[in-house]
Design a protein around this motif. Structure first.
Motif, PDB file in Angstrom:
ATOM      1  N   TYR A 112     -29.887 -31.058  -1.710  1.00 51.39           N
ATOM      2  CA  TYR A 112     -30.381 -32.457  -0.878  1.00 51.39           C
ATOM      3  C   TYR A 112     -28.923 -33.074  -0.468  1.00 51.39           C
ATOM      4  O   TYR A 112     -27.772 -32.511  -0.836  1.00 51.39           O
ATOM      5  CB  TYR A 112     -30.570 -33.328  -2.043  1.00 51.39           C
ATOM      6  CG  TYR A 112     -31.573 -32.787  -3.118  1.00 51.39           C
ATOM      7  CD1 TYR A 112     -33.011 -33.217  -2.632  1.00 51.39           C
ATOM      8  CD2 TYR A 112     -31.366 -31.953  -4.069  1.00 51.39           C
ATOM      9  CE1 TYR A 112     -34.109 -32.688  -3.589  1.00 51.39           C
ATOM     10  CE2 TYR A 112     -32.562 -31.566  -4.958  1.00 51.39           C
ATOM     11  CZ  TYR A 112     -33.800 -31.896  -4.656  1.00 51.39           C
ATOM     12  OH  TYR A 112     -34.665 -31.475  -5.467  1.00 51.39           O
ATOM     13  N   TRP A 113     -29.066 -33.981   0.537  1.00 48.06           N
ATOM     14  CA  TRP A 113     -27.931 -34.844   0.863  1.00 48.06           C
ATOM     15  C   TRP A 113     -28.298 -36.316   0.588  1.00 48.06           C
ATOM     16  O   TRP A 113     -29.334 -36.780   0.826  1.00 48.06           O
ATOM     17  CB  TRP A 113     -27.610 -34.626   2.271  1.00 48.06           C
ATOM     18  CG  TRP A 113     -26.937 -33.456   2.824  1.00 48.06           C
ATOM     19  CD1 TRP A 113     -27.696 -32.483   3.416  1.00 48.06           C
ATOM     20  CD2 TRP A 113     -25.682 -33.219   2.683  1.00 48.06           C
ATOM     21  NE1 TRP A 113     -27.066 -31.528   3.731  1.00 48.06           N
ATOM     22  CE2 TRP A 113     -25.374 -31.709   3.236  1.00 48.06           C
ATOM     23  CE3 TRP A 113     -24.424 -33.734   2.327  1.00 48.06           C
ATOM     24  CZ2 TRP A 113     -24.335 -31.153   3.390  1.00 48.06           C
ATOM     25  CZ3 TRP A 113     -23.492 -33.385   2.422  1.00 48.06           C
ATOM     26  CH2 TRP A 113     -23.209 -32.083   2.979  1.00 48.06           C
ATOM     27  N   TYR A 114     -27.258 -36.860  -0.084  1.00 48.75           N
ATOM     28  CA  TYR A 114     -27.352 -38.402  -0.471  1.00 48.75           C
ATOM     29  C   TYR A 114     -26.057 -39.032   0.207  1.00 48.75           C
ATOM     30  O   TYR A 114     -25.307 -38.456   0.475  1.00 48.75           O
ATOM     31  CB  TYR A 114     -27.268 -38.515  -1.904  1.00 48.75           C
ATOM     32  CG  TYR A 114     -28.359 -38.321  -2.870  1.00 48.75           C
ATOM     33  CD1 TYR A 114     -29.449 -39.229  -3.222  1.00 48.75           C
ATOM     34  CD2 TYR A 114     -28.691 -36.716  -3.286  1.00 48.75           C
ATOM     35  CE1 TYR A 114     -30.582 -38.765  -3.997  1.00 48.75           C
ATOM     36  CE2 TYR A 114     -29.650 -36.536  -4.066  1.00 48.75           C
ATOM     37  CZ  TYR A 114     -30.767 -37.402  -4.322  1.00 48.75           C
ATOM     38  OH  TYR A 114     -31.704 -37.185  -5.020  1.00 48.75           O
ATOM     39  N   ARG A 115     -26.285 -40.430   0.442  1.00 53.12           N
ATOM     40  CA  ARG A 115     -25.121 -41.077   0.640  1.00 53.12           C
ATOM     41  C   ARG A 115     -25.004 -42.475  -0.193  1.00 53.12           C
ATOM     42  O   ARG A 115     -26.226 -42.973  -0.590  1.00 53.12           O
ATOM     43  CB  ARG A 115     -25.318 -41.255   2.143  1.00 53.12           C
ATOM     44  CG  ARG A 115     -26.408 -42.330   2.582  1.00 53.12           C
ATOM     45  CD  ARG A 115     -26.542 -42.432   4.172  1.00 53.12           C
ATOM     46  NE  ARG A 115     -27.522 -43.292   4.569  1.00 53.12           N
ATOM     47  CZ  ARG A 115     -27.974 -43.533   5.911  1.00 53.12           C
ATOM     48  NH1 ARG A 115     -27.260 -42.737   6.862  1.00 53.12           N
ATOM     49  NH2 ARG A 115     -28.945 -44.387   6.207  1.00 53.12           N
ATOM     50  N   GLN A 116     -24.164 -42.978  -0.355  1.00 52.66           N
ATOM     51  CA  GLN A 116     -23.512 -44.287  -0.847  1.00 52.66           C
ATOM     52  C   GLN A 116     -22.644 -44.972  -0.015  1.00 52.66           C
ATOM     53  O   GLN A 116     -21.591 -44.564   0.041  1.00 52.66           O
ATOM     54  CB  GLN A 116     -23.278 -44.087  -2.280  1.00 52.66           C
ATOM     55  CG  GLN A 116     -23.176 -45.298  -3.191  1.00 52.66           C
ATOM     56  CD  GLN A 116     -22.937 -45.120  -4.446  1.00 52.66           C
ATOM     57  OE1 GLN A 116     -22.497 -44.044  -4.947  1.00 52.66           O
ATOM     58  NE2 GLN A 116     -23.285 -46.033  -5.358  1.00 52.66           N
ATOM     59  N   ASP A 139     -28.905 -22.151   4.244  1.00 54.10           N
ATOM     60  CA  ASP A 139     -28.606 -20.639   4.479  1.00 54.10           C
ATOM     61  C   ASP A 139     -28.797 -20.086   2.995  1.00 54.10           C
ATOM     62  O   ASP A 139     -27.984 -20.198   2.089  1.00 54.10           O
ATOM     63  CB  ASP A 139     -27.384 -20.040   5.010  1.00 54.10           C
ATOM     64  CG  ASP A 139     -27.200 -18.764   5.161  1.00 54.10           C
ATOM     65  OD1 ASP A 139     -27.959 -18.015   4.558  1.00 54.10           O
ATOM     66  OD2 ASP A 139     -26.618 -18.143   6.373  1.00 54.10           O
ATOM     67  N   ASN A 140     -30.101 -19.532   2.723  1.00 58.69           N
ATOM     68  CA  ASN A 140     -30.221 -19.170   1.173  1.00 58.69           C
ATOM     69  C   ASN A 140     -29.348 -18.020   0.695  1.00 58.69           C
ATOM     70  O   ASN A 140     -28.952 -18.157  -0.338  1.00 58.69           O
ATOM     71  CB  ASN A 140     -31.661 -18.868   1.155  1.00 58.69           C
ATOM     72  CG  ASN A 140     -32.670 -20.137   1.116  1.00 58.69           C
ATOM     73  OD1 ASN A 140     -32.255 -21.031   0.879  1.00 58.69           O
ATOM     74  ND2 ASN A 140     -33.750 -19.678   1.401  1.00 58.69           N
ATOM     75  N   ALA A 141     -29.204 -16.930   1.498  1.00 56.23           N
ATOM     76  CA  ALA A 141     -28.511 -16.083   1.385  1.00 56.23           C
ATOM     77  C   ALA A 141     -26.814 -16.456   0.984  1.00 56.23           C
ATOM     78  O   ALA A 141     -26.234 -15.663   0.217  1.00 56.23           O
ATOM     79  CB  ALA A 141     -28.446 -14.997   2.471  1.00 56.23           C
ATOM     80  N   LYS A 142     -26.320 -17.328   1.697  1.00 55.46           N
ATOM     81  CA  LYS A 142     -25.108 -17.712   1.482  1.00 55.46           C
ATOM     82  C   LYS A 142     -24.999 -18.973   0.654  1.00 55.46           C
ATOM     83  O   LYS A 142     -23.714 -19.655   0.225  1.00 55.46           O
ATOM     84  CB  LYS A 142     -24.606 -18.316   2.659  1.00 55.46           C
ATOM     85  CG  LYS A 142     -24.248 -16.948   3.692  1.00 55.46           C
ATOM     86  CD  LYS A 142     -23.603 -17.436   5.060  1.00 55.46           C
ATOM     87  CE  LYS A 142     -23.392 -16.283   6.096  1.00 55.46           C
ATOM     88  NZ  LYS A 142     -22.819 -16.705   7.178  1.00 55.46           N
ATOM     89  N   ASN A 143     -26.031 -19.573  -0.019  1.00 54.18           N
ATOM     90  CA  ASN A 143     -26.215 -20.748  -0.849  1.00 54.18           C
ATOM     91  C   ASN A 143     -25.246 -21.933  -0.077  1.00 54.18           C
ATOM     92  O   ASN A 143     -24.691 -22.601  -0.834  1.00 54.18           O
ATOM     93  CB  ASN A 143     -25.463 -20.467  -2.274  1.00 54.18           C
ATOM     94  CG  ASN A 143     -26.527 -19.350  -3.067  1.00 54.18           C
ATOM     95  OD1 ASN A 143     -27.487 -19.552  -2.967  1.00 54.18           O
ATOM     96  ND2 ASN A 143     -25.827 -18.705  -3.917  1.00 54.18           N
ATOM     97  N   THR A 144     -25.658 -22.013   0.984  1.00 55.91           N
ATOM     98  CA  THR A 144     -25.053 -23.452   1.719  1.00 55.91           C
ATOM     99  C   THR A 144     -26.224 -24.137   2.385  1.00 55.91           C
ATOM    100  O   THR A 144     -27.321 -23.794   2.753  1.00 55.91           O
ATOM    101  CB  THR A 144     -23.922 -23.154   2.995  1.00 55.91           C
ATOM    102  OG1 THR A 144     -24.796 -22.123   4.017  1.00 55.91           O
ATOM    103  CG2 THR A 144     -22.993 -22.117   2.288  1.00 55.91           C
ATOM    104  N   VAL A 145     -25.721 -25.422   2.680  1.00 57.91           N
ATOM    105  CA  VAL A 145     -26.758 -26.317   3.172  1.00 57.91           C
ATOM    106  C   VAL A 145     -25.797 -27.289   3.995  1.00 57.91           C
ATOM    107  O   VAL A 145     -24.597 -27.512   4.011  1.00 57.91           O
ATOM    108  CB  VAL A 145     -27.445 -27.238   2.408  1.00 57.91           C
ATOM    109  CG1 VAL A 145     -26.563 -28.102   1.393  1.00 57.91           C
ATOM    110  CG2 VAL A 145     -28.566 -28.245   2.852  1.00 57.91           C
ATOM    111  N   SER A 146     -26.375 -27.605   5.481  1.00 55.46           N
ATOM    112  CA  SER A 146     -25.753 -28.297   6.301  1.00 55.46           C
ATOM    113  C   SER A 146     -26.508 -29.552   6.643  1.00 55.46           C
ATOM    114  O   SER A 146     -27.663 -29.564   6.655  1.00 55.46           O
ATOM    115  CB  SER A 146     -25.360 -27.437   7.783  1.00 55.46           C
ATOM    116  OG  SER A 146     -24.646 -26.587   7.154  1.00 55.46           O
ATOM    117  N   ALA A 149     -27.865 -30.510  -5.695  1.00 50.77           N
ATOM    118  CA  ALA A 149     -28.793 -29.094  -5.631  1.00 50.77           C
ATOM    119  C   ALA A 149     -29.235 -28.912  -7.180  1.00 50.77           C
ATOM    120  O   ALA A 149     -28.694 -29.198  -8.174  1.00 50.77           O
ATOM    121  CB  ALA A 149     -27.908 -27.703  -5.604  1.00 50.77           C
ATOM    122  N   ASP A 150     -30.407 -28.536  -7.062  1.00 51.94           N
ATOM    123  CA  ASP A 150     -31.122 -27.855  -8.511  1.00 51.94           C
ATOM    124  C   ASP A 150     -31.137 -26.327  -8.358  1.00 51.94           C
ATOM    125  O   ASP A 150     -31.562 -25.751  -7.577  1.00 51.94           O
ATOM    126  CB  ASP A 150     -32.714 -28.101  -8.243  1.00 51.94           C
ATOM    127  CG  ASP A 150     -32.709 -29.808  -8.202  1.00 51.94           C
ATOM    128  OD1 ASP A 150     -34.173 -30.204  -7.608  1.00 51.94           O
ATOM    129  OD2 ASP A 150     -32.134 -30.351  -9.132  1.00 51.94           O
TER     130      ASP A 150
END
Length: 122
Positions: free
Chosen positions: A35-39, A72-79, A97-98
């Motif tokens: 997830y992406w959150y913002r505050q 990218d599930n293989a790299k465990n990254t999110v953009s 992340a969960d």
């Protein structure tokens, strides 16, 4: 046991673009969702975008059509690709992340990154 590190924040003029990235590391068997959150100052933290391991996505109404989440599930990254930025997008953006640490861990655990500042000027 799990660390999330965001990068890519900065200052940009209205109408510009930024791409945020988040890398998960540590003891990880699988990640159910990211997830992406913002505050923003004086406001509650809000969900901006989400993506499950299966590819399902969800966006806040305020960013639909402008922001795109990818993983990218293989790299465990999110953009988070942010286009047509507006001053009201100014906030600290957090990765979340969960995570299922091991095969023996049946219930995922939730983790937060440290946040990265995004400032959009008019």
């Amino acid at each position: 046991q799990v660390q999330l590190v965001e990068s890519g924040g900065g200052s940009v003029q209205a109408g510009g673009s930024l791409r945020l990235s988040c890398a998960a590391s540590g003891t990880i068997f699988s990640i159910n969702a990211m997830y992406w959150y913002r505050q923003a100052p004086g406001k509650q933290r809000e969900l901006v975008a989400a993506m499950t391991s299966g590819g399902s996505t969800n966006y806040a109404d305020s960013v639909k059509g402008r922001f795109t989440i990818s993983r990218d599930n293989a790299k465990n990254t999110v953009s988070l690709q942010m286009n047509s930025l507006k001053p009201e997008d100014t906030a600290v953006y957090y990765c979340n992340a969960d995570v299922r640490p091991t095969i023996a861990t049946t219930r995922p655990r939730n983790y937060w990154g440290q946040g990265t500042q995004v400032t959009v000027s008019s």
